[in-house]
Write a protein that holds these residues in place. Structure first.
Motif, PDB file in Angstrom:
ATOM      1  N   PRO A   1     -15.151  14.396  68.743  1.00  8.09           N
ATOM      2  CA  PRO A   1     -13.911  14.124  69.479  1.00  8.09           C
ATOM      3  C   PRO A   1     -12.704  14.685  68.741  1.00  8.09           C
ATOM      4  CG  PRO A   1     -14.575  12.179  68.270  1.00  8.09           C
ATOM      5  CD  PRO A   1     -15.670  13.203  68.057  1.00  8.09           C
ATOM      6  N   ASN A   2     -11.587  14.707  69.426  1.00  7.98           N
ATOM      7  CA  ASN A   2     -10.328  15.109  68.798  1.00  7.98           C
ATOM      8  C   ASN A   2      -9.789  13.919  68.004  1.00  7.98           C
ATOM      9  OD1 ASN A   2      -7.792  15.983  68.089  1.00  7.98           O
ATOM     10  ND2 ASN A   2      -7.378  16.961  70.048  1.00  7.98           N
ATOM     11  N   LEU A   3      -9.713  14.059  66.698  1.00  4.87           N
ATOM     12  CA  LEU A   3      -9.322  12.950  65.830  1.00  4.87           C
ATOM     13  C   LEU A   3      -7.915  13.106  65.264  1.00  4.87           C
ATOM     14  CD1 LEU A   3     -12.654  12.535  63.820  1.00  4.87           C
ATOM     15  CD2 LEU A   3     -11.980  11.430  65.958  1.00  4.87           C
ATOM     16  N   ALA A   4      -7.131  14.026  65.808  1.00  3.11           N
ATOM     17  CA  ALA A   4      -5.811  14.317  65.244  1.00  3.11           C
ATOM     18  C   ALA A   4      -4.859  13.126  65.301  1.00  3.11           C
ATOM     19  CB  ALA A   4      -5.182  15.513  65.975  1.00  3.11           C
ATOM     20  N   ALA A   5      -5.124  12.174  66.199  1.00  5.33           N
ATOM     21  CA  ALA A   5      -4.229  11.022  66.339  1.00  5.33           C
ATOM     22  C   ALA A   5      -4.542   9.911  65.342  1.00  5.33           C
ATOM     23  CB  ALA A   5      -4.302  10.475  67.764  1.00  5.33           C
ATOM     24  N   TYR A   6      -5.570  10.084  64.498  1.00  2.00           N
ATOM     25  CA  TYR A   6      -6.012   9.003  63.605  1.00  2.00           C
ATOM     26  C   TYR A   6      -5.884   9.390  62.140  1.00  2.00           C
ATOM     27  CZ  TYR A   6      -8.044   7.634  68.060  1.00  2.00           C
ATOM     28  OH  TYR A   6      -8.214   7.316  69.380  1.00  2.00           O
ATOM     29  N   THR A   7      -4.781  10.011  61.786  1.00  2.00           N
ATOM     30  CA  THR A   7      -4.590  10.495  60.423  1.00  2.00           C
ATOM     31  C   THR A   7      -3.655   9.574  59.637  1.00  2.00           C
ATOM     32  OG1 THR A   7      -2.704  11.849  61.111  1.00  2.00           O
ATOM     33  CG2 THR A   7      -4.874  12.889  61.149  1.00  2.00           C
ATOM     34  N   PHE A   8      -3.717   9.689  58.334  1.00  2.00           N
ATOM     35  CA  PHE A   8      -2.619   9.203  57.503  1.00  2.00           C
ATOM     36  C   PHE A   8      -1.940  10.439  56.921  1.00  2.00           C
ATOM     37  CE2 PHE A   8      -6.384   8.930  54.701  1.00  2.00           C
ATOM     38  CZ  PHE A   8      -5.967   9.623  53.578  1.00  2.00           C
ATOM     39  N   ASP A   9      -0.603  10.464  57.024  1.00  2.00           N
ATOM     40  CA  ASP A   9       0.182  11.664  56.724  1.00  2.00           C
ATOM     41  C   ASP A   9       1.151  11.400  55.583  1.00  2.00           C
ATOM     42  OD1 ASP A   9      -1.071  12.083  59.117  1.00  2.00           O
ATOM     43  OD2 ASP A   9       0.737  12.545  60.260  1.00  2.00           O
ATOM     44  N   VAL A  10       1.396  12.464  54.829  1.00  2.00           N
ATOM     45  CA  VAL A  10       2.467  12.464  53.840  1.00  2.00           C
ATOM     46  C   VAL A  10       3.261  13.747  54.032  1.00  2.00           C
ATOM     47  CG1 VAL A  10       3.090  12.416  51.406  1.00  2.00           C
ATOM     48  CG2 VAL A  10       1.106  11.124  52.200  1.00  2.00           C
ATOM     49  N   LYS A  11       4.579  13.599  54.203  1.00  2.00           N
ATOM     50  CA  LYS A  11       5.450  14.748  54.393  1.00  2.00           C
ATOM     51  C   LYS A  11       6.212  15.032  53.097  1.00  2.00           C
ATOM     52  CE  LYS A  11       6.137  14.082  59.354  1.00  2.00           C
ATOM     53  NZ  LYS A  11       7.128  13.881  60.442  1.00  2.00           N
ATOM     54  N   PHE A  12       6.276  16.309  52.753  1.00  2.00           N
ATOM     55  CA  PHE A  12       6.991  16.752  51.555  1.00  2.00           C
ATOM     56  C   PHE A  12       8.198  17.570  52.019  1.00  2.00           C
ATOM     57  CE2 PHE A  12       2.492  16.383  50.716  1.00  2.00           C
ATOM     58  CZ  PHE A  12       2.452  15.592  49.583  1.00  2.00           C
TER      59      PHE A  12
END
Length: 456
Positions: free
Chosen positions: A300-311
């Protein structure tokens, strides 16, 4: 003679004592107000210049990032096991009325996520400059450890003989294989397997795939489960997005970036941010997600279930310039109001041309600010531009108002106004509150100093 005396004393020929409207305070304040509105035109050109320079910065950042490495999205490692799926098609012969059954075989795939997934992520950032523009880039080392349980096909009622146990592989999904540095390998129970990029048509997850060569699950999972150790290095920019695919995922990220932004579907359970960098920890259970540990057919498309860090740079120079320019109308209006009140109190005539010169000087503050900011810090540029404009208007008002106390009052008022706006620009959560209180105080001061002015 008597007729002439009566004629000379006629009211129609007596000098008029009515005041000239264009010399009244009402006319003067209307002209000053109209000039303020006219000065919004060059002020809007200054804002357009800021937007153009900001767009240019975005283009340069995009170019730098595309050459170095863009943002990273990935998940894995995923155990991929092929199996044979048989389907039957009934074919009817109209002449003989006989029905034959045609059986076709098709290879499909089952995907199994790790039972336990531990991620140790180290990110080293740096700011890359081109001309007057900056971009945040990084190099990262992602180390994943965990284990798989022996694949269970029982939920799909797939016969054991249809499972191709000797053709299993490990898959990693990522958005940008161009950003990967060095070779990528995974060790399963101590045996190393190398990843290669593959072209896949199945699935709705439109990202690239890295896959190992086939191996035999029965030998790799001789003890019933298999431990893995997987490392991957990226050159990237802006952000990292990772999907926690483990039944229990524990992740720790350390970096030298002092102002991270945490986003995505999962926020860190704990974090520590200092001037030298940050450390953040996540713990995500399979119960916290809307997808399971095994998938048959496609991923499946799992792009909506991430943990993100922005630099990202929190507030760049053009955002600060844009916020400063938004207060341009306020600065012009209050400065003109101060000059008008001084004019009304001192009875000194200030020509509309002199108001125009003062207004243009106030607008020049923003062109000085953006041009100096591109070669230094915003704070230094703000100080230089502010002092330049305040000194220019102070000296100009000295020649207009003659008396020294009024120019000094204008210098103090302008300095206080620019300082007040700088404080608002630096604030984020309390900008509206401080701005509202400041404007309320300014309005009160204007009402106090204008209370005794005769407006007739």
């Amino acid at each position: 003679m008597e007729t002439n005396q009566n004629f000379e004393s006629s009211p129609m020929h007596q000098p008029s004592n009515s005041p000239n409207f264009f010399q009244s305070s009402t006319a003067k304040i209307l002209m000053v107000g109209l000039l303020t509105l006219v000065l919004l035109i060059p002020l809007q050109y200054v804002k357009t210049l800021i937007f153009e320079r900001a767009d240019r910065q975005k283009e340069v950042i995009k170019e730098i990032n595309s050459k170095w490495g863009e943002s990273v999205y990935m998940y894995g490692p995923v155990l991929k096991v092929p199996y044979t799926h048989y389907s039957e098609t009934k074919i009817s012969n109209e002449k003989t009325k006989q029905i034959t059954v045609q059986q076709t075989a098709e290879t499909r795939f089952a995907y199994f996520f790790p039972d336990k997934l531990n991620a140790d992520i180290n990110v080293k950032t740096q700011q890359k400059n081109r001309a007057n523009y900056q971009s945040v880039i990084y190099t990262s080392l992602l180390n994943f450890k965990g284990n798989y349980q022996y694949p269970n096909f029982g939920s799909q009622s797939i016969p054991a003989e249809n499972i191709q146990w000797n053709k299993a592989s490990i898959v990693v999904k990522t958005n940008n294989i161009k950003s990967i540095t060095g070779s990528v390998q995974v060790a399963i129970n101590g045996k190393s397997y190398t990843f290669e990029p593959v072209q896949e048509d199945e699935g709705r997850d439109s990202v690239a795939s890295l896959e190992t060569r086939p191996f035999d699950i029965k030998s790799a999972f001789a003890s019933g489960s298999a431990n893995f150790d997987f490392k991957i290095n990226y050159k990237g920019s802006e952000q990292i997005k990772i999907v926690p695919i483990g039944k229990m995922t524990s992740a720790k990220m350390t970096s030298n970036w002092p102002s991270p932004s945490f986003d995505g579907n999962f926020l860190p359970e704990s974090k520590k941010i200092t001037d030298n960098g940050f450390t953040a920890d996540w713990k995500v259970s399979h119960l916290n997600r809307a997808f399971g540990q095994k998938h048959f057919g496609t991923l499946p498309n799992l792009a909506a279930y991430t943990f993100d860090v922005k630099f990202l740079i929190p507030v760049d120079q053009y955002q600060q310039n844009e916020r400063a320019a938004k207060y341009g109308f306020l600065v012009i209006g209050l400065t003109f109001l101060v000059f008008f009140l001084i004019q009304s109190v001192s009875k000194i005539c200030i020509h509309i041309f002199q108001y125009s010169m003062i207004g243009l000087a106030l607008i020049m503050f923003y062109t000085l600010l953006i041009s100096i900011t591109e070669h230094s810090s915003f704070t230094l540029a703000y100080i230089i531009a502010g002092i330049s404009v305040v000194v220019m208007i102070g000296l100009y008002s000295r020649s207009i108002l003659k008396d020294l106390k009024f120019p000094l009052f204008i210098i103090v008022s302008l300095s206080a106004l620019y300082s007040f706006i700088y404080v608002i620009i630096q604030l984020e959560n309390y900008a509206l509150l401080v701005g509202s209180i400041g404007l309320f105080a300014i309005l009160g001061a204007v009402m106090y100093f204008s209370r005794k002015i005769e407006w007739k």
